[in-house]
Design a protein around this motif. Structure first.
Motif, PDB file in Angstrom:
ATOM      1  N   GLY A  63       0.800  -1.227   0.000  1.00 12.23           N
ATOM      2  CA  GLY A  63       0.000   0.000   0.000  1.00 12.23           C
ATOM      3  C   GLY A  63       0.825   1.266   0.000  1.00 12.23           C
ATOM      4  O   GLY A  63       0.456   2.273  -0.607  1.00 12.23           O
ATOM      5  N   SER A  64       1.974   1.233   0.677  1.00 13.53           N
ATOM      6  CA  SER A  64       2.781   2.457   0.823  1.00 13.53           C
ATOM      7  C   SER A  64       3.775   2.652  -0.298  1.00 13.53           C
ATOM      8  O   SER A  64       4.153   3.771  -0.614  1.00 13.53           O
ATOM      9  CB  SER A  64       3.538   2.430   2.150  1.00 13.53           C
ATOM     10  N   GLY A  65       4.238   1.539  -0.895  1.00 17.11           N
ATOM     11  CA  GLY A  65       5.334   1.637  -1.847  1.00 17.11           C
ATOM     12  C   GLY A  65       6.653   1.783  -1.096  1.00 17.11           C
ATOM     13  O   GLY A  65       6.680   1.865   0.136  1.00 17.11           O
ATOM     14  N   ILE A  66       7.735   1.791  -1.851  1.00 15.13           N
ATOM     15  CA  ILE A  66       9.053   1.973  -1.230  1.00 15.13           C
ATOM     16  C   ILE A  66       9.763   3.131  -1.907  1.00 15.13           C
ATOM     17  O   ILE A  66       9.482   3.427  -3.073  1.00 15.13           O
ATOM     18  CB  ILE A  66       9.909   0.675  -1.285  1.00 15.13           C
TER      19      ILE A  66
ATOM     20  N   PHE B 188       7.970   9.984   0.423  1.00 17.15           N
ATOM     21  CA  PHE B 188       9.229   9.325   0.088  1.00 17.15           C
ATOM     22  C   PHE B 188       9.059   8.236  -0.967  1.00 17.15           C
ATOM     23  O   PHE B 188      10.030   7.844  -1.608  1.00 17.15           O
ATOM     24  CB  PHE B 188       9.904   8.792   1.351  1.00 17.15           C
ATOM     25  N   ALA B 189       7.840   7.735  -1.158  1.00 19.34           N
ATOM     26  CA  ALA B 189       7.604   6.762  -2.229  1.00 19.34           C
ATOM     27  C   ALA B 189       7.829   7.404  -3.599  1.00 19.34           C
ATOM     28  O   ALA B 189       7.963   6.699  -4.601  1.00 19.34           O
ATOM     29  CB  ALA B 189       6.194   6.190  -2.121  1.00 19.34           C
ATOM     30  N   ASP B 190       7.902   8.721  -3.638  1.00 16.48           N
ATOM     31  CA  ASP B 190       8.226   9.468  -4.857  1.00 16.48           C
ATOM     32  C   ASP B 190       9.434  10.368  -4.558  1.00 16.48           C
ATOM     33  O   ASP B 190       9.416  11.566  -4.814  1.00 16.48           O
ATOM     34  CB  ASP B 190       7.010  10.300  -5.303  1.00 16.48           C
ATOM     35  N   ALA B 191      10.469   9.760  -3.988  1.00 18.32           N
ATOM     36  CA  ALA B 191      11.644  10.523  -3.534  1.00 18.32           C
ATOM     37  C   ALA B 191      12.347  11.270  -4.660  1.00 18.32           C
ATOM     38  O   ALA B 191      13.024  12.268  -4.423  1.00 18.32           O
ATOM     39  CB  ALA B 191      12.636   9.595  -2.825  1.00 18.32           C
ATOM     40  N   ARG B 192      12.149  10.835  -5.909  1.00 16.13           N
ATOM     41  CA  ARG B 192      12.782  11.525  -7.042  1.00 16.13           C
ATOM     42  C   ARG B 192      12.286  12.955  -7.173  1.00 16.13           C
ATOM     43  O   ARG B 192      12.958  13.792  -7.753  1.00 16.13           O
ATOM     44  CB  ARG B 192      12.503  10.775  -8.350  1.00 16.13           C
ATOM     45  N   SER B 193      11.109  13.232  -6.623  1.00 21.52           N
ATOM     46  CA  SER B 193      10.548  14.580  -6.735  1.00 21.52           C
ATOM     47  C   SER B 193      10.929  15.471  -5.553  1.00 21.52           C
ATOM     48  O   SER B 193      10.572  16.644  -5.525  1.00 21.52           O
ATOM     49  CB  SER B 193       9.022  14.506  -6.838  1.00 21.52           C
TER      50      SER B 193
END
Length: 198
Positions: free
Chosen positions: A151-154, A175-180
């Motif tokens: 559910g959260s992703g990594i 943080f699941a979209d840390a690239r942004s």
């Protein structure tokens, strides 16, 4: 010349002195005037008037290790137990980071952690543990105690208080979209998590 006399110069000197005292840039030492019963208006002693110290000094802190990446060979349960023991001793929270080396956002977070400002915040204020979850086939039972990775992703971040209580702090889902994320955004979140409720 303007009509500024000694009174104006004295007022400017007093104003400057007050400004320096209030900003904490000056150590106040000097003489104190004490009244005496002998009829004289006062006598001068060399007693210290005190120090202007508006800020308390920060206590010395031994920096904690900050992991660099996800180690598939690490004993994650032992690493978490060691971090909790250290947290119990010094009160710093444990930050669990569930991720894997193949994940682009995990790689982005690893790069953000290498930023000197982010690294310093982690080393000074947290006990950080990275847990490799492989392709969702490693340490999943351990991860399930703290967060639902499907559910959260990594990467998925979880805080453990000094008593071991887990929480997903506000903003952890970012943080699941840390690239942004920028290093400033990461640093701000890490600092905010240290002061919940403010």
């Amino acid at each position: 010349m303007t009509g500024r006399g000694p009174t104006a110069a004295l007022s400017a000197a007093v104003a400057l002195t007050l400004l320096l005292l209030l900003s904490g840039c000056v150590e106040v030492r000097g003489t104190a005037v004490r009244g005496q019963s002998s009829g004289r208006s006062g006598s001068v002693s060399n007693d210290s008037l005190g120090l202007a110290r508006p800020f308390l000094p920060l206590p010395a802190v031994t920096p904690a290790a900050v992991p660099d990446g996800y180690d598939p060979g690490a004993d994650a349960a032992a690493d978490i137990a060691a971090a909790q023991a250290a947290s119990h001793a010094d009160g710093r929270p444990v930050l669990l980071d569930f991720g894997s080396a193949w994940c682009q956002d995990c790689q982005a977070l690893t790069a953000l952690v290498r930023n000197p400002g982010v690294h310093l915040i982690l080393a000074r204020n947290y006990h950080t543990v990275t847990i490799d979850v492989g392709h969702y086939d490693r340490n999943m039972d351990l991860a399930g105690r703290y967060v639902s990775l499907p559910g959260s992703g990594i990467p998925a971040l979880v805080l453990l208080g000094a008593d071991g209580t887990p929480s997903r702090p506000a903003g952890a889902e970012q943080f699941a979209d840390a690239r942004s994320l920028s290093s400033d955004q990461v640093a701000n979140l890490l600092v905010d998590w240290l002061y919940p409720g403010n």
